[in-house]
Scaffold this motif. Structure first.
Motif, PDB file in Angstrom:
ATOM      1  N   GLY A 162       0.798  -1.207   0.000  1.00  0.00           N
ATOM      2  CA  GLY A 162       0.000   0.000   0.000  1.00  0.00           C
ATOM      3  C   GLY A 162       0.836   1.264   0.000  1.00  0.00           C
ATOM      4  N   PRO A 163       0.232   2.411   0.336  1.00  0.00           N
ATOM      5  CA  PRO A 163       0.910   3.709   0.254  1.00  0.00           C
ATOM      6  C   PRO A 163       2.186   3.784   1.076  1.00  0.00           C
ATOM      7  CG  PRO A 163      -1.461   4.007   0.554  1.00  0.00           C
ATOM      8  CD  PRO A 163      -1.187   2.558   0.738  1.00  0.00           C
ATOM      9  N   ALA A 178       4.330   1.421   1.808  1.00  0.00           N
ATOM     10  CA  ALA A 178       5.418   0.713   1.138  1.00  0.00           C
ATOM     11  C   ALA A 178       5.953   1.533  -0.030  1.00  0.00           C
ATOM     12  CB  ALA A 178       4.945  -0.656   0.663  1.00  0.00           C
ATOM     13  N   ARG A 179       5.040   2.181  -0.760  1.00  0.00           N
ATOM     14  CA  ARG A 179       5.474   2.982  -1.914  1.00  0.00           C
ATOM     15  C   ARG A 179       6.233   4.230  -1.479  1.00  0.00           C
ATOM     16  NH1 ARG A 179       0.261   1.379  -3.571  1.00  0.00           N
ATOM     17  NH2 ARG A 179      -0.664   3.385  -2.993  1.00  0.00           N
ATOM     18  N   ALA A 180       5.935   4.727  -0.279  1.00  0.00           N
ATOM     19  CA  ALA A 180       6.622   5.923   0.208  1.00  0.00           C
ATOM     20  C   ALA A 180       8.074   5.637   0.564  1.00  0.00           C
ATOM     21  CB  ALA A 180       5.883   6.485   1.427  1.00  0.00           C
ATOM     22  N   GLY A 181       8.379   4.402   0.946  1.00  0.00           N
ATOM     23  CA  GLY A 181       9.758   4.020   1.237  1.00  0.00           C
ATOM     24  C   GLY A 181      10.226   4.439   2.617  1.00  0.00           C
ATOM     25  N   HIS A 182      11.493   4.106   2.898  1.00  0.00           N
ATOM     26  CA  HIS A 182      12.103   4.495   4.164  1.00  0.00           C
ATOM     27  C   HIS A 182      12.373   6.001   4.175  1.00  0.00           C
ATOM     28  CE1 HIS A 182      12.661   0.215   4.680  1.00  0.00           C
ATOM     29  NE2 HIS A 182      13.612   0.141   3.763  1.00  0.00           N
ATOM     30  N   ASP A 183      12.473   6.538   5.381  1.00  0.00           N
ATOM     31  CA  ASP A 183      12.854   7.944   5.550  1.00  0.00           C
ATOM     32  C   ASP A 183      13.832   8.006   6.718  1.00  0.00           C
ATOM     33  OD1 ASP A 183      13.134  10.656   5.723  1.00  0.00           O
ATOM     34  OD2 ASP A 183      11.040  11.102   6.146  1.00  0.00           O
ATOM     35  N   VAL A 184      15.127   8.109   6.408  1.00  0.00           N
ATOM     36  CA  VAL A 184      16.191   8.089   7.407  1.00  0.00           C
ATOM     37  C   VAL A 184      16.724   9.503   7.565  1.00  0.00           C
ATOM     38  CG1 VAL A 184      18.436   7.112   8.030  1.00  0.00           C
ATOM     39  CG2 VAL A 184      16.775   5.713   6.779  1.00  0.00           C
ATOM     40  N   ARG A 185      16.563  10.068   8.751  1.00  0.00           N
ATOM     41  CA  ARG A 185      17.001  11.446   8.985  1.00  0.00           C
ATOM     42  C   ARG A 185      17.213  11.672  10.474  1.00  0.00           C
ATOM     43  NH1 ARG A 185      11.575  15.173   8.305  1.00  0.00           N
ATOM     44  NH2 ARG A 185      10.738  13.666   6.808  1.00  0.00           N
ATOM     45  N   SER A 186      17.612  12.896  10.837  1.00  0.00           N
ATOM     46  CA  SER A 186      17.708  13.300  12.236  1.00  0.00           C
ATOM     47  C   SER A 186      16.440  14.036  12.624  1.00  0.00           C
ATOM     48  CB  SER A 186      18.923  14.204  12.459  1.00  0.00           C
ATOM     49  OG  SER A 186      20.126  13.515  12.222  1.00  0.00           O
ATOM     50  N   LEU A 187      16.070  13.917  13.896  1.00  0.00           N
ATOM     51  CA  LEU A 187      14.929  14.675  14.400  1.00  0.00           C
ATOM     52  C   LEU A 187      15.187  16.175  14.262  1.00  0.00           C
ATOM     53  CD1 LEU A 187      14.187  12.644  17.644  1.00  0.00           C
ATOM     54  CD2 LEU A 187      12.491  13.087  15.852  1.00  0.00           C
ATOM     55  N   ASP A 188      14.124  16.907  14.026  1.00  0.00           N
ATOM     56  CA  ASP A 188      14.199  18.363  13.946  1.00  0.00           C
ATOM     57  C   ASP A 188      14.437  18.899  15.363  1.00  0.00           C
ATOM     58  OD1 ASP A 188      14.004  20.992  13.240  1.00  0.00           O
ATOM     59  OD2 ASP A 188      11.841  20.984  12.886  1.00  0.00           O
ATOM     60  N   GLN A 189      15.653  19.391  15.627  1.00  0.00           N
ATOM     61  CA  GLN A 189      16.016  19.859  16.959  1.00  0.00           C
ATOM     62  C   GLN A 189      16.112  21.379  16.995  1.00  0.00           C
ATOM     63  OE1 GLN A 189      15.821  17.770  19.220  1.00  0.00           O
ATOM     64  NE2 GLN A 189      17.032  15.914  18.950  1.00  0.00           N
ATOM     65  N   LEU A 190      15.861  21.953  18.166  1.00  0.00           N
ATOM     66  CA  LEU A 190      15.996  23.393  18.335  1.00  0.00           C
ATOM     67  C   LEU A 190      17.468  23.786  18.276  1.00  0.00           C
ATOM     68  CD1 LEU A 190      13.503  24.129  21.256  1.00  0.00           C
ATOM     69  CD2 LEU A 190      13.228  24.742  18.859  1.00  0.00           C
ATOM     70  N   PRO A 191      17.808  24.831  17.550  1.00  0.00           N
ATOM     71  CA  PRO A 191      19.209  25.273  17.519  1.00  0.00           C
ATOM     72  C   PRO A 191      19.647  25.767  18.892  1.00  0.00           C
ATOM     73  CG  PRO A 191      17.761  26.896  16.470  1.00  0.00           C
ATOM     74  CD  PRO A 191      16.931  25.691  16.731  1.00  0.00           C
ATOM     75  N   GLY A 192      20.908  25.507  19.214  1.00  0.00           N
ATOM     76  CA  GLY A 192      21.453  25.991  20.473  1.00  0.00           C
ATOM     77  C   GLY A 192      21.332  25.040  21.631  1.00  0.00           C
ATOM     78  N   LEU A 193      20.549  23.956  21.491  1.00  0.00           N
ATOM     79  CA  LEU A 193      20.436  22.990  22.577  1.00  0.00           C
ATOM     80  C   LEU A 193      21.705  22.144  22.656  1.00  0.00           C
ATOM     81  CD1 LEU A 193      16.799  21.578  22.323  1.00  0.00           C
ATOM     82  CD2 LEU A 193      17.714  23.066  24.096  1.00  0.00           C
ATOM     83  N   PRO A 194      22.138  21.772  23.862  1.00  0.00           N
ATOM     84  CA  PRO A 194      23.285  20.879  23.985  1.00  0.00           C
ATOM     85  C   PRO A 194      23.052  19.581  23.216  1.00  0.00           C
ATOM     86  CG  PRO A 194      22.666  21.768  26.133  1.00  0.00           C
ATOM     87  CD  PRO A 194      21.573  22.148  25.173  1.00  0.00           C
ATOM     88  N   LYS A 195      24.119  19.017  22.682  1.00  0.00           N
ATOM     89  CA  LYS A 195      24.009  17.811  21.870  1.00  0.00           C
ATOM     90  C   LYS A 195      23.400  16.649  22.648  1.00  0.00           C
ATOM     91  CE  LYS A 195      24.596  15.418  18.110  1.00  0.00           C
ATOM     92  NZ  LYS A 195      23.726  15.681  16.947  1.00  0.00           N
ATOM     93  N   GLU A 196      23.662  16.590  23.977  1.00  0.00           N
ATOM     94  CA  GLU A 196      23.154  15.462  24.747  1.00  0.00           C
ATOM     95  C   GLU A 196      21.635  15.449  24.831  1.00  0.00           C
ATOM     96  OE1 GLU A 196      24.793  18.569  27.713  1.00  0.00           O
ATOM     97  OE2 GLU A 196      25.403  17.621  25.828  1.00  0.00           O
ATOM     98  N   THR A 197      20.978  16.567  24.515  1.00  0.00           N
ATOM     99  CA  THR A 197      19.516  16.567  24.549  1.00  0.00           C
ATOM    100  C   THR A 197      18.923  15.831  23.349  1.00  0.00           C
ATOM    101  OG1 THR A 197      19.394  18.729  23.446  1.00  0.00           O
ATOM    102  CG2 THR A 197      19.430  18.731  25.846  1.00  0.00           C
TER     103      THR A 197
END
Length: 327
Positions: A98-99, A101-120
Motif C-alpha cells: 500500500g501507500p 510501502a510505496r513511500a519508502g524508508h525515511d532516514v534522517r535526524s529529528l528536527d532539533q531546536l538550535p542551540g540545545l546541547p548535543k546530549e539533549t
C-alpha cells in the motif's frame, strides 16, 4: 577473589552500557537492510501467547540506524523509530503493502531546536496520533516532551513539572498515547521503598496542554525495568521490561497494565505476558509498538538499542502476532 570478579564484571557492564563510539556524520543513505534471524522453538515457546512471525537484524546509515530506543506505528503502516542520538527512522517493515510501502524508508535526524546541547538528542520514546500522524517524543537527558507535526517539523516543547526532579540519565523512558487521548509516561529510575517501584504519570491529554498528571507507582516483575510502552485498542498497555544479568545477557519481558487501575499514589502491578530469555533473539530491546489489523489480530513490534557500539548488541526488529483475547 569473588569481590574482584564482581568489580571487574561491574566495570565491564558500565563500559558496554555507557561507552559510545565517536559520532559519525549522516551519509544521507535511505537504505535499510533486513537480515533474517532464525529462531528456535525454545524462543518461540517463551513468547507464547505471542507468535513470532519475523525477526531481522537491521543495518543502514551507521550514524542513524543505531541506538534505537522508541518505536510506534504510523497511519500508513510504516514504523517510526527514534534513537539516542536524535535519529528519526521511518521504516517500511517487511511485508507491508500500500501507500506506506510505496513511500519508502525515511532516514534522517529529528528536527532539533538550535542551540540545545548535543546530549539533549537522547530521545527514548515516541508516541503517534494514528488519526493525524503527529508524534510526541520524550528525552531523558532534560526530561522533556516534544511534539512534531506529521512531516517531522518540531512544533512545541515542554518540561513537565512532574518530571523536574527525575534524574537526568533515567528519566522518561516509555510513553504511550491511549486510545482516548490520554498519555502514559513511565520513568526508568527505581523509587525509594520496599516495593522497588517506578514512577507513573498519566496525563489527561497532550502533556503540552499543561494539565497536571495523576502520579502512581509501577511494580515490575523481578528486576525488570520499564523501557517501552504500547497502547492496545482496548485501552490496556503493553510494557516492555529489560533485565541485564550475569555474565552479560539481556532478558526481555512483555507485561500488561490496565490504566483503569492508575490513580493518585496507586500501586500498579505489571502482569507478565511473554519473555525473551537468552538465545539468538536476545538483545537490548527498548522499543515496542502495537497495532490491530482488519482481522482483529494484534501485531506487536520490538526494536533493540545497540548503544552505538556493536559489542554484544545489535539492532534487531521482531514481529509478533496474537489474538487480543489471549492477552
Amino acid at each position: 577473589m569473588r569481590s574482584i570478579a564482581v568489580l571487574l564484571f561491574c566495570a565491564f557492564v558500565l563500559f558496554v552500557v555507557w561507552f559510545r563510539s565517536q559520532p559519525q556524520s549522516a551519509s544521507g543513505s535511505q537504505d535499510i537492510a533486513f537480515c533474517p534471524i532464525a529462531a528456535g522453538q525454545g524462543a518461540a515457546k517463551a513468547l507464547a501467547p505471542l507468535r513470532l512471525v519475523g525477526a531481522w537484524q537491521l543495518t543502514g546509515d551507521p550514524a542513524l540506524v543505531t541506538g534505537l530506543s522508541g518505536l510506534d506505528v504510523l497511519p500508513d503502516g510504516r514504523l517510526i523509530a527514534v534513537g539516542d542520538r536524535g535519529a528519526q527512522l521511518v521504516i517500511v517493515p517487511p511485508g507491508l503493502t500500500g501507500p506506506g510501502a510505496r513511500a519508502g524508508h525515511d532516514v534522517r535526524s529529528l528536527d532539533q531546536l538550535p542551540g540545545l546541547p548535543k546530549e539533549t538528542d537522547d530521545t527514548e520514546t515516541v508516541a503517534v496520533d494514528p488519526a493525524t500522524g503527529r508524534f510526541w517524543t520524550a528525552m531523558e537527558t532534560d526530561n522533556r516532551v516534544v511534539l512534531y507535526a506529521a512531516d517531522g517539523s518540531r512544533q512545541a516543547d515542554i518540561d513537565p513539572a512532574a518530571m523536574e526532579q527525575w534524574p537526568k540519565n533515567v528519566g522518561p523512558e516509555a510513553m504511550a498515547r491511549l486510545p482516548d487521548g490520554r498519555f502514559l509516561i513511565l520513568g526508568e529510575m527505581r523509587e525509594k521503598g520496599t516495593d522497588r517501584t517506578f514512577p507513573v504519570l498519566l496525563f489527561p491529554g497532550d502533556p503540552l496542554g499543561g494539565a497536571e498528571p495523576e502520579q502512581a507507582h509501577l511494580a515490575m516483575p523481578g528486576d525488570y525495568k520499564p523501557v517501552g510502552a504500547a497502547a492496545l485498542p482496548d485501552g490496556r498497555v503493553l510494557v516492555l521490561g529489560r533485565d541485564l544479568r550475569f555474565p552479560f545477557s539481556f532478558f526481555s519481558l512483555i507485561a500488561l497494565i490496565d490504566p483503569r487501575t492508575i490513580g493518585p499514589a496507586a500501586l500498579v502491578r505489571a502482569e507478565p505476558v511473554a519473555a525473551i530469555r537468552g538465545g539468538v533473539l536476545s538483545d537490548n530491546y527498548e522499543g515496542i509498538a502495537a497495532t490491530s489489523g482488519a482481522d482483529g489480530q494484534l501485531t506487536v513490534w520490538l526494536v533493540s538499542d545497540d548503544n552505538q557500539q556493536q559489542i554484544l548488541q545489535s539492532t534487531k526488529l521482531l514481529k509478533l502476532v496474537a489474538d487480543p483475547a489471549d492477552l
